[in-house]
Scaffold this motif. Structure first.
Motif, PDB file in Angstrom:
ATOM      1  N   PRO A   1       2.673   4.277  -1.880  1.00  0.00           N
ATOM      2  CA  PRO A   1       2.471   4.894  -3.200  1.00  0.00           C
ATOM      3  C   PRO A   1       3.672   4.713  -4.130  1.00  0.00           C
ATOM      4  CG  PRO A   1       1.998   6.455  -1.426  1.00  0.00           C
ATOM      5  CD  PRO A   1       2.675   5.266  -0.800  1.00  0.00           C
TER       6      PRO A   1
ATOM      7  N   ASP B   1       0.812  -1.223   0.000  1.00  0.00           N
ATOM      8  CA  ASP B   1       0.000   0.000   0.000  1.00  0.00           C
ATOM      9  C   ASP B   1       0.848   1.277   0.000  1.00  0.00           C
ATOM     10  OD1 ASP B   1       0.939  -0.441   2.549  1.00  0.00           O
ATOM     11  OD2 ASP B   1      -0.868   0.276   3.556  1.00  0.00           O
TER      12      ASP B   1
ATOM     13  N   ASN C   1       5.439  16.166  -2.998  1.00  0.00           N
ATOM     14  CA  ASN C   1       4.701  14.960  -2.587  1.00  0.00           C
ATOM     15  C   ASN C   1       5.560  13.711  -2.555  1.00  0.00           C
ATOM     16  OD1 ASN C   1       2.148  16.249  -2.368  1.00  0.00           O
ATOM     17  ND2 ASN C   1       1.896  16.150  -4.578  1.00  0.00           N
TER      18      ASN C   1
ATOM     19  N   TYR D   1       2.904   9.444  -5.842  1.00  0.00           N
ATOM     20  CA  TYR D   1       2.421  10.115  -4.625  1.00  0.00           C
ATOM     21  C   TYR D   1       1.370  11.163  -4.937  1.00  0.00           C
ATOM     22  CZ  TYR D   1       6.100   7.873  -1.879  1.00  0.00           C
ATOM     23  OH  TYR D   1       6.884   6.944  -1.253  1.00  0.00           O
ATOM     24  N   CYS D   2       1.482  11.820  -6.072  1.00  0.00           N
ATOM     25  CA  CYS D   2       0.553  12.911  -6.388  1.00  0.00           C
ATOM     26  C   CYS D   2      -0.876  12.394  -6.585  1.00  0.00           C
ATOM     27  CB  CYS D   2       1.005  13.638  -7.650  1.00  0.00           C
ATOM     28  SG  CYS D   2       2.606  14.432  -7.475  1.00  0.00           S
TER      29      CYS D   2
ATOM     30  N   GLY E   1      -1.875   9.089  -6.041  1.00  0.00           N
ATOM     31  CA  GLY E   1      -2.259   8.013  -5.140  1.00  0.00           C
ATOM     32  C   GLY E   1      -2.279   6.612  -5.713  1.00  0.00           C
ATOM     33  N   HIS E   2      -1.383   6.314  -6.636  1.00  0.00           N
ATOM     34  CA  HIS E   2      -1.320   4.947  -7.149  1.00  0.00           C
ATOM     35  C   HIS E   2      -0.312   4.139  -6.330  1.00  0.00           C
ATOM     36  CE1 HIS E   2      -3.843   6.108 -10.456  1.00  0.00           C
ATOM     37  NE2 HIS E   2      -3.010   7.088 -10.769  1.00  0.00           N
ATOM     38  N   THR E   3      -0.786   3.028  -5.751  1.00  0.00           N
ATOM     39  CA  THR E   3       0.067   2.188  -4.911  1.00  0.00           C
ATOM     40  C   THR E   3       0.550   0.963  -5.692  1.00  0.00           C
ATOM     41  OG1 THR E   3      -1.828   0.901  -4.164  1.00  0.00           O
ATOM     42  CG2 THR E   3      -1.225   2.856  -2.847  1.00  0.00           C
TER      43      THR E   3
END
Ligand SMILES: [Zn+2]
Length: 161
Positions: A89, A87, A131, A92-93, A95-97
């Protein structure tokens, strides 16, 4: 009479190599450290120094400038390069993990995610410098992970998160 400041270290003179693991680190902007260090760590920031990011997965150092280091506990977010959790990232910008990208790959939509990130970058929405702990664009990291996931699935080796 000699100027006492003549020999003071200036930006760019510090070693490019992490003092703990010896890996070469890429320079990061001060704004990245200002955005992502914990309050206690930020209170020790030396703005005149040139900080670099240590990308080594096994090293706890995130930022260093000479012998001055900040560890993972000094950073407000978990660092993708150093934390293997699914989980964490990758981007980060937006939100893809790791887990999100693996799910997208299983659904055949991984390319759509990289395309959506590219679209956001083009539209000027990317905020990697404040981020992303590496302080630079995540797109190369995302593409690299998508390729590794695809190759691992082809090889039948299961998830290579
Ligand atoms: Zn290191």
């Amino acid at each position: 009479m000699t100027d006492p400041l003549c020999c003071a270290p200036t930006r760019g003179e510090t070693s490019s190599v992490c003092p703990v693991c010896g890996t070469t680190g890429k320079p990061v902007k001060l704004i990245t450290l200002k955005a992502l260090l914990t309050p206690g760590a930020l209170a020790t920031l030396a703005p005149e120094r040139a900080y670099r990011f240590c990308p080594d997965a096994g090293c706890d150092v995130v930022y260093f400038a000479g012998g001055h280091t900040y560890a993972q506990a000094d950073v407000k977010v978990r660092v993708y390069q150093k934390d293997r959790s699914t989980d964490v990232p990758v981007c980060y910008c937006f939100g893809h993990t790791r887990a999100g990208l693996e799910l997208a790959r299983l659904d055949g939509h991984a390319e759509a995610i990289t395309q959506s990130i590219q679209g956001h970058i083009k539209a000027g929405r990317c905020g990697c410098e404040v981020n992303n702990p590496q302080g630079s664009c995540c797109l190369g990291t995302v593409k690299g992970l998508v390729t590794r996931l695809r190759d691992a699935a082809r090889a039948g080796a299961g998830a290579a998160l």
